[in-house]
Design an enzyme around this catalytic site. Structure first.
Site, PDB file in Angstrom:
ATOM      1  N   ASN A  43      42.680  33.316  44.668  1.00 16.73           N
ATOM      2  CA  ASN A  43      41.618  32.402  45.114  1.00 16.73           C
ATOM      3  C   ASN A  43      41.560  31.352  44.008  1.00 16.73           C
ATOM      4  OD1 ASN A  43      39.163  31.327  45.086  1.00 16.73           O
ATOM      5  ND2 ASN A  43      38.030  33.030  45.033  1.00 16.73           N
ATOM      6  N   HIS A  96      38.299  30.316  53.442  1.00 10.93           N
ATOM      7  CA  HIS A  96      38.632  30.548  51.970  1.00 10.93           C
ATOM      8  C   HIS A  96      39.171  31.632  51.710  1.00 10.93           C
ATOM      9  CE1 HIS A  96      37.833  30.212  47.898  1.00 10.93           C
ATOM     10  NE2 HIS A  96      36.808  31.295  47.856  1.00 10.93           N
ATOM     11  N   CYS A 148      33.734  27.132  45.445  1.00 12.40           N
ATOM     12  CA  CYS A 148      34.683  27.566  46.726  1.00 12.40           C
ATOM     13  C   CYS A 148      34.337  26.876  47.988  1.00 12.40           C
ATOM     14  CB  CYS A 148      34.829  28.915  46.838  1.00 12.40           C
ATOM     15  SG  CYS A 148      34.916  30.114  45.445  1.00 12.40           S
TER      16      CYS A 148
HETATM   17  O1  UT7 Z   1      35.457  33.066  45.885  1.00 13.51           O
HETATM   18  C1  UT7 Z   1      34.146  32.989  45.455  1.00 13.51           C
HETATM   19  C2  UT7 Z   1      33.359  34.235  46.017  1.00 13.51           C
HETATM   20  N1  UT7 Z   1      33.888  35.463  45.585  1.00 13.51           N
HETATM   21  C3  UT7 Z   1      34.157  36.320  46.380  1.00 13.51           C
HETATM   22  O2  UT7 Z   1      34.077  36.062  47.607  1.00 13.51           O
HETATM   23  C4  UT7 Z   1      34.547  37.669  46.020  1.00 13.51           C
HETATM   24  C5  UT7 Z   1      33.971  38.794  46.413  1.00 13.51           C
HETATM   25  N2  UT7 Z   1      34.111  39.941  45.853  1.00 13.51           N
HETATM   26  C6  UT7 Z   1      35.267  40.901  45.955  1.00 13.51           C
HETATM   27  O3  UT7 Z   1      36.164  40.217  46.705  1.00 13.51           O
HETATM   28  C7  UT7 Z   1      35.129  42.150  45.638  1.00 13.51           C
HETATM   29  O4  UT7 Z   1      34.112  42.457  45.185  1.00 13.51           O
HETATM   30  C8  UT7 Z   1      36.159  42.554  44.183  1.00 13.51           C
HETATM   31  C9  UT7 Z   1      37.552  42.307  44.662  1.00 13.51           C
HETATM   32  C10 UT7 Z   1      35.817  41.295  43.114  1.00 13.51           C
HETATM   33  C11 UT7 Z   1      35.931  44.115  43.677  1.00 13.51           C
HETATM   34  O5  UT7 Z   1      36.108  44.744  44.965  1.00 13.51           O
HETATM   35  P1  UT7 Z   1      35.141  45.731  45.371  1.00 13.51           P
HETATM   36  O6  UT7 Z   1      35.766  46.532  46.636  1.00 13.51           O
HETATM   37  O7  UT7 Z   1      33.945  45.171  45.425  1.00 13.51           O
HETATM   38  O8  UT7 Z   1      35.120  46.884  44.058  1.00 13.51           O
HETATM   39  P2  UT7 Z   1      33.829  47.102  43.306  1.00 13.51           P
HETATM   40  O9  UT7 Z   1      33.486  46.141  42.177  1.00 13.51           O
HETATM   41  O10 UT7 Z   1      32.953  47.849  44.066  1.00 13.51           O
HETATM   42  O11 UT7 Z   1      34.820  48.359  42.424  1.00 13.51           O
HETATM   43  C12 UT7 Z   1      34.945  49.520  42.537  1.00 13.51           C
HETATM   44  C13 UT7 Z   1      35.900  50.428  41.977  1.00 13.51           C
HETATM   45  C14 UT7 Z   1      35.112  50.591  40.414  1.00 13.51           C
HETATM   46  O12 UT7 Z   1      35.324  51.712  39.994  1.00 13.51           O
HETATM   47  P3  UT7 Z   1      34.305  52.814  40.102  1.00 13.51           P
HETATM   48  O13 UT7 Z   1      32.951  52.342  39.348  1.00 13.51           O
HETATM   49  O14 UT7 Z   1      34.162  53.148  41.547  1.00 13.51           O
HETATM   50  O15 UT7 Z   1      34.846  54.005  39.338  1.00 13.51           O
HETATM   51  C15 UT7 Z   1      35.662  49.521  39.628  1.00 13.51           C
HETATM   52  O16 UT7 Z   1      35.645  49.735  38.482  1.00 13.51           O
HETATM   53  O17 UT7 Z   1      37.169  49.703  41.702  1.00 13.51           O
HETATM   54  C16 UT7 Z   1      37.077  49.722  40.146  1.00 13.51           C
HETATM   55  N3  UT7 Z   1      37.864  48.116  39.958  1.00 13.51           N
HETATM   56  C17 UT7 Z   1      39.290  48.089  39.761  1.00 13.51           C
HETATM   57  N4  UT7 Z   1      40.195  49.093  39.762  1.00 13.51           N
HETATM   58  C18 UT7 Z   1      41.485  48.841  39.582  1.00 13.51           C
HETATM   59  C19 UT7 Z   1      37.379  47.000  39.949  1.00 13.51           C
HETATM   60  N5  UT7 Z   1      38.504  45.917  39.630  1.00 13.51           N
HETATM   61  C20 UT7 Z   1      39.275  46.780  39.705  1.00 13.51           C
HETATM   62  C21 UT7 Z   1      40.939  46.704  39.399  1.00 13.51           C
HETATM   63  N6  UT7 Z   1      41.620  47.588  39.241  1.00 13.51           N
HETATM   64  N7  UT7 Z   1      41.280  45.411  39.216  1.00 13.51           N
END
Ligand code: UT7
Length: 331
Positions: free
Chosen positions: A285, A255, A115
Site C-alpha cells: 500500500n 486502491h 489513500c
Molecule cells: O489504505 C488505508 C486504509 N487501510 C486499509 O484499508 C487497511 C484495512 N485493514 C486491513 O487491511 C486489515 O485489517 C489488516 C491487514 C491490517 C489486518 O488484518 P485482519 O484480518 O483485520 O487482522 P486482525 O487485525 O483482526 O488480527 C487478526 C490476528 C490477531 O491475532 P489474535 O488477536 O487473533 O491472536 C493479530 O494479532 O492476526 C494477528 N496479526 C498478525 N499475525 C501475523 C496482526 N498482524 C499480524 C501479522 N502477522 N503481521
C-alpha cells in the site's frame, strides 16, 4: 461540445530496494503465509538514504512523464501533489517537484487525503481544465510511507511501501477523459487511522518520540470494515449514476490496501478478476501512490475509450470513485 480533462500520459517510479515478506519475518513476529493470505502483499519498495523524501518519487515520475509525452516543463500550468508524507510540513512537496523538473511557469500545491488523495487531486485538477483556465495540469500521487511506519508494529509495517506516479491532464472535446467523480469524507475516522504527533496539536517532543507517536496508528479491523463497505458502495453508485453495467467497464482501478477489500469491491460491481488492476503483491500500500502505479503498470493494455472506474478508501476517512474514459491507445 463540453471541454473535458483527459489523461494523456502516465508515468511512475518506485525505489529499487525490495523489502519482502521474508525480511519482515526477521523484523517482527509475522510470516509470509499470514501476510499473503490476509493482504495479498509479497513485497514492497523502500526509499533508502539520507535526505530522500517523497519529492524524489514525484520528481522521477514527473520527469519520466514529461519525457514520454514530449512536454516542455515550461508549458505546465499547475502541479498538484497528493501525499501524506510531504518532504516537510511546508513548503509543499509539489513546489519542490516543480522546481526539480523546471516547471517555471507553473504554480503548485499539495493535498492531504491519504489513500484517496490521487482521486481528490484528479478531480480538482480536472476542474481547471474544464473551465478553460489551464491546458496542462500534472497530478502526482506519491508517498514515502516508510518514513512514518513503525517497524516494530506488525499490524502496520507489513502493509505499507514507498512509490508513486503522475498523470498529465489536457483538454479534449472528444467524449473522453474524466466523466464523473464521487468524493466523501468522514472526519470521525481520524480516531482509527492517524499519526498522532508532529502536527500543531502535538508538536514533536522527546516524549512523543519515545512514545512512538510519529508513526501510523491504525485500528486495522475497524478500517477494514469501513473500507469494504464504502469502496464497494461508492463504486456501485458511480456506475448506477452513469447508467453503466459490469459489461461496460473495461477496468476497475482499485486502491491497493488489501486484496480482500479489492475482491469485495469487484464482487459488488459484478466485475471479474480479469478486469481488476492488481499490483499489491509487488508494492503493498503506497497510499496516494497506488492508483497511478496501477495505471502505469497496465498502460500497455489500455485502449482509447476504455471505461475505467478508479476507487479508493483511506485515512480521514476519505473515499471516492472516478469514472473516466481512457484517452489513448498503447504506443
Ligand atoms: O489504505 C488505508 C486504509 N487501510 C486499509 O484499508 C487497511 C484495512 N485493514 C486491513 O487491511 C486489515 O485489517 C489488516 C491487514 C491490517 C489486518 O488484518 P485482519 O484480518 O483485520 O487482522 P486482525 O487485525 O483482526 O488480527 C487478526 C490476528 C490477531 O491475532 P489474535 O488477536 O487473533 O491472536 C493479530 O494479532 O492476526 C494477528 N496479526 C498478525 N499475525 C501475523 C496482526 N498482524 C499480524 C501479522 N502477522 N503481521
Amino acid at each position: 461540445m463540453k471541454k473535458r480533462a483527459v489523461i494523456t500520459g502516465v508515468h511512475a517510479w518506485v525505489p529499487p530496494y525490495v523489502l519482502d515478506n521474508k525480511e519482515l519475518e526477521t523484523m517482527v513476529d509475522t510470516n509470509d503465509e499470514w501476510i499473503t493470505s490476509r493482504t495479498g502483499i509479497k513485497e514492497r519498495r523502500i526509499l533508502k538514504g539520507e535526505n530522500q523524501g517523497t519529492s524524489v518519487i514525484g520528481t522521477a515520475a514527473v520527469k519520466g512523464l514529461l519525457e514520454k509525452t514530449g512536454t516542455d516543463p515550461e508549458d505546465i500550468d499547475l502541479i498538484i501533489c497528493a501525499t501524506v508524507t510531504p518532504d516537510m510540513l511546508f513548503p509543499a512537496t509539489a513546489n519542490i517537484v516543480a522546481h526539480n523538473v523546471g516547471a517555471k511557469n507553473s504554480y503548485s500545491f499539495d493535498i492531504s487525503a491519504a489513500c484517496s488523495g490521487f482521486l481528490y487531486a484528479l478531480t480538482i485538477g480536472s476542474q481547471f481544465i474544464e473551465t478553460g483556465a489551464h491546458k496542462k495540469v500534472i497530478i502526482i500521487g506519491a508517498d514515502k510511507m516508510s518514513s512514518i511506519v513503525n517497524y516494530q508494529d506488525r499490524t502496520t509495517c507489513i502493509i505499507f511501501g514507498d512509490g508513486g506516479g503522475a498523470v498529465l491532464l489536457e483538454p479534449t472535446e472528444e467524449p473522453l477523459g474524466i466523466m464523473d467523480s464521487l468524493l466523501h469524507t468522514d472526519g470521525s475516522g481520524a480516531d482509527f487511522l492517524h499519526m498522532r504527533a508532529g502536527g500543531s496539536r502535538k508538536p514533536a517532543t522527546m516524549e512523543t518520540v519515545t512514545n512512538r507517536e510519529h508513526y501510523v496508528f491504525q485500528e486495522g479491523s475497524t478500517v477494514f470494515k469501513f473500507a469494504v463497505t464504502n469502496m464497494a458502495d461508492v463504486s456501485a453508485r458511480i456506475m448506477k449514476k452513469n447508467n453503466l453495467v459490469a459489461e461496460d467497464i473495461a477496468w476497475l482501478v482499485p486502491h491497493q490496501a488489501n486484496k480482500r477489500i479489492i475482491d469485495a469491491t469487484a464482487n459488488r460491481m459484478g466485475i471479474g478478476q480479469e478486469k481488476v488492476m492488481l499490483n499489491i503483491e509487488k508494492y503493498g500500500n503506497t497510499t496516494a501512490g497506488t492508483l497511478p502505479l496501477c495505471l502505469w503498470d497496465y498502460e500497455s493494455q489500455l485502449k482509447k475509450g476504455d471505461n475505467l472506474i478508479l476507487a479508493a478508501f483511506g485515512g480521514g476517512f476519505t473515499w471516492g470513485a472516478v469514472y473516466l474514459k481512457w484517452g489513448y491507445d498503447p504506443k
